[in-house]
Design a protein around this motif. Sequence first.
Motif, short mmCIF file in Angstrom:
data_model
loop_
_atom_site.label_atom_id
_atom_site.label_comp_id
_atom_site.label_asym_id
_atom_site.label_seq_id
_atom_site.Cartn_x
_atom_site.Cartn_y
_atom_site.Cartn_z
N ARG A 1 7.23 36.43 37.65
CA ARG A 1 9.22 36.92 37.17
C ARG A 1 9.87 35.95 36.51
N TRP A 2 10.54 35.88 35.21
CA TRP A 2 11.00 35.01 34.83
C TRP A 2 12.87 34.92 35.26
N VAL A 3 13.67 34.27 35.57
CA VAL A 3 14.31 33.86 36.02
C VAL A 3 15.36 32.64 35.88
N ALA A 4 16.75 32.92 35.27
CA ALA A 4 17.72 32.41 34.24
C ALA A 4 18.41 32.73 35.76
N VAL B 1 16.97 38.56 36.24
CA VAL B 1 15.42 38.86 35.92
C VAL B 1 15.65 39.35 34.88
N VAL B 2 14.26 38.87 34.43
CA VAL B 2 13.93 38.92 32.36
C VAL B 2 12.77 39.30 32.52
N THR C 1 17.55 42.07 34.38
CA THR C 1 18.28 42.83 35.44
C THR C 1 19.51 41.81 35.91
N LEU C 2 20.41 42.12 36.27
CA LEU C 2 21.73 41.76 36.55
C LEU C 2 21.79 41.53 37.60
N PRO C 3 22.81 40.45 38.22
CA PRO C 3 22.93 40.53 39.95
C PRO C 3 23.56 41.56 41.15
N ASN C 4 24.48 42.42 39.60
CA ASN C 4 24.56 43.65 40.97
C ASN C 4 23.37 44.37 40.84
N GLY C 5 22.00 44.01 40.25
CA GLY C 5 21.02 45.31 39.96
C GLY C 5 20.75 46.01 39.20
#
Length: 136
Positions: A49-52, A61-62, A78-82
């Motif tokens: 997965r692509w993670v920034a 996660v993109v 996908t934001l930190p809150n899910g």
Amino acid sequence: MTSTDRESRHLGVAIDRAPDEVYAYASDPANLPAWAHGLGTSIERIDGRWVAEDSPLGRIVVTFAPRNELGVLDHDVTLPNGETVHNPFRVIAYGEGSEVVFTLRRREGMSDADFDRDAEAVAADLTRLRELMESA
């Protein structure tokens, strides 16, 4: 969210480069830090997965649409809150060059100021993409 609460803005810029060249560059996640600062200044592939880690919103996660010949660069963030935000994004032929168009959607509970701020950030990212593509 009801249909009356939904709001989208279509943000685009013309780029003096062929659509296939713009698509090839913009569809490579490794290039995102150079132009898509709204996603952060670094991104890496972790467990497929692509993670920034350093996005303005924290760790995201993109997930990108599969490569295609239609210029579709849609991606889910996908934001930190899910929460997952779907971002429609296209490269379109425009004369001898291209136009990139990003659809920004207002998220539930987003203030007018936050929506305007997001639109400004996306516009800046698209302008950076244009500058990079036209200077190459």
